[in-house]
Design a protein around this motif. Structure first.
Motif, PDB file in Angstrom:
ATOM      1  N   LEU A  98       4.302   6.748  -8.852  1.00  0.00           N
ATOM      2  CA  LEU A  98       3.854   7.774  -9.796  1.00  0.00           C
ATOM      3  C   LEU A  98       3.538   9.078  -9.071  1.00  0.00           C
ATOM      4  O   LEU A  98       3.875  10.171  -9.556  1.00  0.00           O
ATOM      5  N   GLU A  99       2.896   8.987  -7.909  1.00  0.00           N
ATOM      6  CA  GLU A  99       2.630  10.184  -7.104  1.00  0.00           C
ATOM      7  C   GLU A  99       3.942  10.878  -6.719  1.00  0.00           C
ATOM      8  O   GLU A  99       4.061  12.107  -6.774  1.00  0.00           O
ATOM      9  N   LEU A 100       4.917  10.077  -6.312  1.00  0.00           N
ATOM     10  CA  LEU A 100       6.231  10.612  -5.933  1.00  0.00           C
ATOM     11  C   LEU A 100       6.903  11.287  -7.124  1.00  0.00           C
ATOM     12  O   LEU A 100       7.431  12.409  -7.000  1.00  0.00           O
ATOM     13  N   ARG A 114       6.512  17.056   2.772  1.00  0.00           N
ATOM     14  CA  ARG A 114       5.511  17.251   1.722  1.00  0.00           C
ATOM     15  C   ARG A 114       5.079  15.903   1.154  1.00  0.00           C
ATOM     16  O   ARG A 114       3.909  15.670   0.858  1.00  0.00           O
ATOM     17  N   TRP A 115       6.060  14.985   1.009  1.00  0.00           N
ATOM     18  CA  TRP A 115       5.701  13.661   0.516  1.00  0.00           C
ATOM     19  C   TRP A 115       4.791  12.930   1.495  1.00  0.00           C
ATOM     20  O   TRP A 115       3.804  12.311   1.097  1.00  0.00           O
ATOM     21  N   TYR A 119       1.394  11.234   0.642  1.00  0.00           N
ATOM     22  CA  TYR A 119       1.255   9.787   0.866  1.00  0.00           C
ATOM     23  C   TYR A 119       0.027   9.481   1.716  1.00  0.00           C
ATOM     24  O   TYR A 119      -0.794   8.626   1.364  1.00  0.00           O
ATOM     25  N   MET A 120      -0.109  10.186   2.828  1.00  0.00           N
ATOM     26  CA  MET A 120      -1.227   9.908   3.730  1.00  0.00           C
ATOM     27  C   MET A 120      -2.560  10.238   3.059  1.00  0.00           C
ATOM     28  O   MET A 120      -3.526   9.477   3.174  1.00  0.00           O
ATOM     29  N   ARG A 149       2.148   8.370  16.871  1.00  0.00           N
ATOM     30  CA  ARG A 149       3.493   8.727  16.412  1.00  0.00           C
ATOM     31  C   ARG A 149       3.433   9.802  15.330  1.00  0.00           C
ATOM     32  O   ARG A 149       2.471   9.879  14.560  1.00  0.00           O
ATOM     33  N   LYS A 150       4.502  10.590  15.249  1.00  0.00           N
ATOM     34  CA  LYS A 150       4.609  11.547  14.152  1.00  0.00           C
ATOM     35  C   LYS A 150       4.824  10.778  12.851  1.00  0.00           C
ATOM     36  O   LYS A 150       5.483   9.729  12.854  1.00  0.00           O
ATOM     37  N   PRO A 151       4.302  11.267  11.735  1.00  0.00           N
ATOM     38  CA  PRO A 151       4.450  10.544  10.469  1.00  0.00           C
ATOM     39  C   PRO A 151       5.885  10.160  10.130  1.00  0.00           C
ATOM     40  O   PRO A 151       6.134   9.052   9.636  1.00  0.00           O
ATOM     41  N   VAL A 152       6.829  11.033  10.419  1.00  0.00           N
ATOM     42  CA  VAL A 152       8.223  10.757  10.071  1.00  0.00           C
ATOM     43  C   VAL A 152       8.785   9.578  10.861  1.00  0.00           C
ATOM     44  O   VAL A 152       9.795   8.982  10.472  1.00  0.00           O
TER      45      VAL A 152
END
Length: 322
Positions: A98-100, A114-115, A119-120, A149-152
């Motif tokens: 729903l957030e997405l 941005r997602w 998300y975080m 680690r980077k989020p991606v």
């Protein structure tokens, strides 16, 4: 709503119907506790098949504390995974969907960075979703984040069908005719689920939904797009047996994508044209029926109407059709 938004609503409905009986493997206990599933119910306590007592997560610090007050319920026997949710509410993965959907509809495009920020922020505010259980993929993501680690790059090779939960939301928000839909689906799912089988299943689901939402017969779309997962001969053979035999004895009702996705495709194929029968049967056979339900419910709703009582009882309805 248009067909793609109706498909997303179908995923949400199926998840909410399955929520109280999520991860029941003892079907006698499921029937004893809830009877025959025909609509939304609140979770009961205790959950006889709960394995939350052996699940664990230790945050590296406040910046990765995704359990908050819910941590007090981990490590205990009988705790229902979704104990604080009300009848008609959605589990964590569909709340994330729903957030997405909200973000992509608002922005009219998909942006992975941005997602990830959204998300975080959502995951670090567990009081917002009030769900006790957090899947391994999210725990692993934040473990990697805490390690620097980077989020991606925090996703892992998770093999669970929960990775498909956001696909109907993306199809609904972008539209089934979006020129870049398949790439975006793969990119998004890969942020948490890097296993090739999950990415392939996500692509297959997106293709089936795109075809079905544009008017193609659901059974035809399944057979044409999911050839690497099921066959017409196998579907006809399984159709001679009850759902709880196919999903239980022939195919595992558990979460692993290798059998969970064919199980979802079978239930959608068998119940094409009858949304309520399909999503209620999906709940009744137990196992990972919430995440399997996201597939079953979205496919059925792409080509069949959702009964009004099921729409009206869905707590998240206004967020999709508003």
């Amino acid at each position: 709503p248009d067909t793609s938004r109706r498909a997303f609503l179908g995923a949400l409905v199926a998840d909410a119907i399955a929520m109280p009986v999520h991860w029941y493997y003892d079907r006698a206990a499921l029937r004893r506790d809830y009877g025959v599933i025909v609509g939304y119910l609140a979770p009961k306590h205790p959950h006889p098949d709960s394995i939350l007592w052996r699940s664990s997560y230790t945050p590296s610090g406040p910046e990765t504390d995704i359990l908050g007050a819910q941590a007090a319920h981990w490590g205990k026997r009988g705790v229902h995974y979704h104990q604080f949710l009300a009848a008609g509410e959605n589990t964590l993965n569909q709340q994330l969907a729903l957030e997405l959907h909200d973000m992509v509809r608002r922005d009219r495009e998909y942006d992975a960075e941005r997602w990830l920020d959204r998300y975080m922020a959502f995951m670090l505010a567990p009081a917002r979703h009030r769900d006790t259980y957090v899947e391994e993929c999210h725990r692993d993501f934040f473990t990697n984040l805490g390690a620097g680690r980077k989020p991606v790059n925090c996703g892992v090779r998770d093999e669970h069908i929960g990775g498909l939960a956001p696909v109907p939301a993306l199809v609904a928000a972008l539209g089934p005719r979006h020129h870049d839909l398949r790439r975006i689906v793969r990119l998004h799912v890969g942020l948490t689920h890097k296993a090739e089988r999950v990415l392939d299943a996500a692509d297959v689901l997106a293709r089936i939904l795109a075809h079905a939402c544009q008017g193609e017969d659901l059974r035809t779309a399944i057979l044409e797009q999911a050839g690497g997962w099921i066959s017409a001969a196998r579907l006809r053979e399984w159709a001679q047996r009850p759902d709880d035999v196919v999903v239980g004895r022939i195919l595992s009702p558990a979460c692993y994508i290798s059998e969970a996705f064919p199980a979802a495709l079978f239930l959608a194929w068998r119940h094409a044209g009858d949304f309520a029968a399909g999503v209620c049967s999906n709940a009744q056979v137990g196992g990972d029926n919430c995440h399997r339900g996201a597939v079953v419910g979205s496919l059925l709703a792409a080509t069949a109407s959702i009964p009004v009582p099921l729409l009206e009882g869905l707590r998240s309805l206004d967020r999709v059709i508003g």
